[in-house]
Motif scaffolding. Sequence first.
Motif, mmCIF file in Angstrom:
data_model
loop_
_atom_site.group_PDB
_atom_site.id
_atom_site.type_symbol
_atom_site.label_atom_id
_atom_site.label_comp_id
_atom_site.label_asym_id
_atom_site.label_seq_id
_atom_site.Cartn_x
_atom_site.Cartn_y
_atom_site.Cartn_z
ATOM 1 N N GLU A 234 22.295 28.247 8.826
ATOM 2 C CA GLU A 234 23.281 27.418 9.288
ATOM 3 C C GLU A 234 23.239 27.034 10.986
ATOM 4 O OE1 GLU A 234 28.200 26.871 9.315
ATOM 5 O OE2 GLU A 234 27.309 28.391 7.965
ATOM 6 N N VAL A 235 23.182 25.979 11.399
ATOM 7 C CA VAL A 235 23.249 25.725 12.769
ATOM 8 C C VAL A 235 24.249 24.633 12.818
ATOM 9 C CG1 VAL A 235 21.912 24.533 14.774
ATOM 10 C CG2 VAL A 235 20.765 25.969 12.899
ATOM 11 N N ASP A 236 25.123 25.252 13.702
ATOM 12 C CA ASP A 236 26.625 24.439 13.837
ATOM 13 C C ASP A 236 26.533 23.716 15.220
ATOM 14 O OD1 ASP A 236 27.394 25.316 11.196
ATOM 15 O OD2 ASP A 236 28.549 27.079 12.308
ATOM 16 N N ALA A 237 26.699 22.409 15.507
ATOM 17 C CA ALA A 237 26.433 21.829 17.066
ATOM 18 C C ALA A 237 27.279 20.473 16.891
ATOM 19 C CB ALA A 237 25.096 21.737 17.297
ATOM 20 N N ALA A 238 28.050 20.428 18.161
ATOM 21 C CA ALA A 238 29.038 19.065 18.037
ATOM 22 C C ALA A 238 27.894 18.103 18.520
ATOM 23 C CB ALA A 238 29.832 19.338 19.165
ATOM 24 N N GLY A 239 28.234 16.795 17.839
ATOM 25 C CA GLY A 239 27.437 15.463 18.406
ATOM 26 C C GLY A 239 26.172 15.432 17.784
ATOM 27 N N ILE A 240 25.573 15.879 16.979
ATOM 28 C CA ILE A 240 24.241 16.003 16.366
ATOM 29 C C ILE A 240 23.892 14.556 16.017
ATOM 30 C CG2 ILE A 240 22.722 16.696 14.357
ATOM 31 C CD1 ILE A 240 24.471 19.138 13.989
ATOM 32 N N PHE A 241 24.724 13.776 15.833
ATOM 33 C CA PHE A 241 24.339 12.338 15.231
ATOM 34 C C PHE A 241 25.135 11.255 16.420
ATOM 35 C CE2 PHE A 241 24.700 14.833 11.287
ATOM 36 C CZ PHE A 241 23.241 14.548 10.832
#
Length: 201
Positions: free
Chosen positions: A19-26
């Motif tokens: 799992e890789v969590d990050a804000a603003g991937i898209f």
Amino acid sequence: MAYSNFTLDTVLETFDLEEVDAAGIFAASEPVQPSELLTAVLARNIPLALAVGTEKVKSELIIANVLVELREQLEHRISFFSGIEFNVDADASLAGVCDFVISLSPRQFTLKAPIILLVEAKKDDLLVGLGQCVAEMVAAQRFNAEEGNDIACIYGTITSGIDWLFLKLVEKKLYIDMNAYQISQCDTILGILTSMVAQKA
């Protein structure tokens, strides 16, 4: 067990996903303006969907209209399925009904590879749908490979119709965007969905 029985923890463990969590991937996706028709339909349907409040009505009055708009904007180069049985590997619990499936095949009467996007509708709590959506994405990965039409990324969306949360699966890496988008940002949502179809997200 079926897709709906998976939690995020169990799907990560079962299929050995990172799992890789990050804000603003898209966030880099270019907005796509909704048509006047979709704008009018949503203005009429959203208050009713909120008043009734069920997952079914939000699926029918909001989510389906956004996905049909996506198909129209892309001039029917994709196919759209709702409430379809998607049984890929019953032994691995990759079986059950998917709320919405988008394929890169334009054939509309039968589901063909490659599947690019799974959309899971939830009444309110989007996080409850994470495990189910990811299991469907893993199934799509396997389905595409079995059909000899593998693609680099499988995308997922969990939505209440009002809030939209986006995911991406690349081999064994699951990316979860920590930003949720609201239907009031319909141009942003359509832009993200369009970039997913183009495999640019």
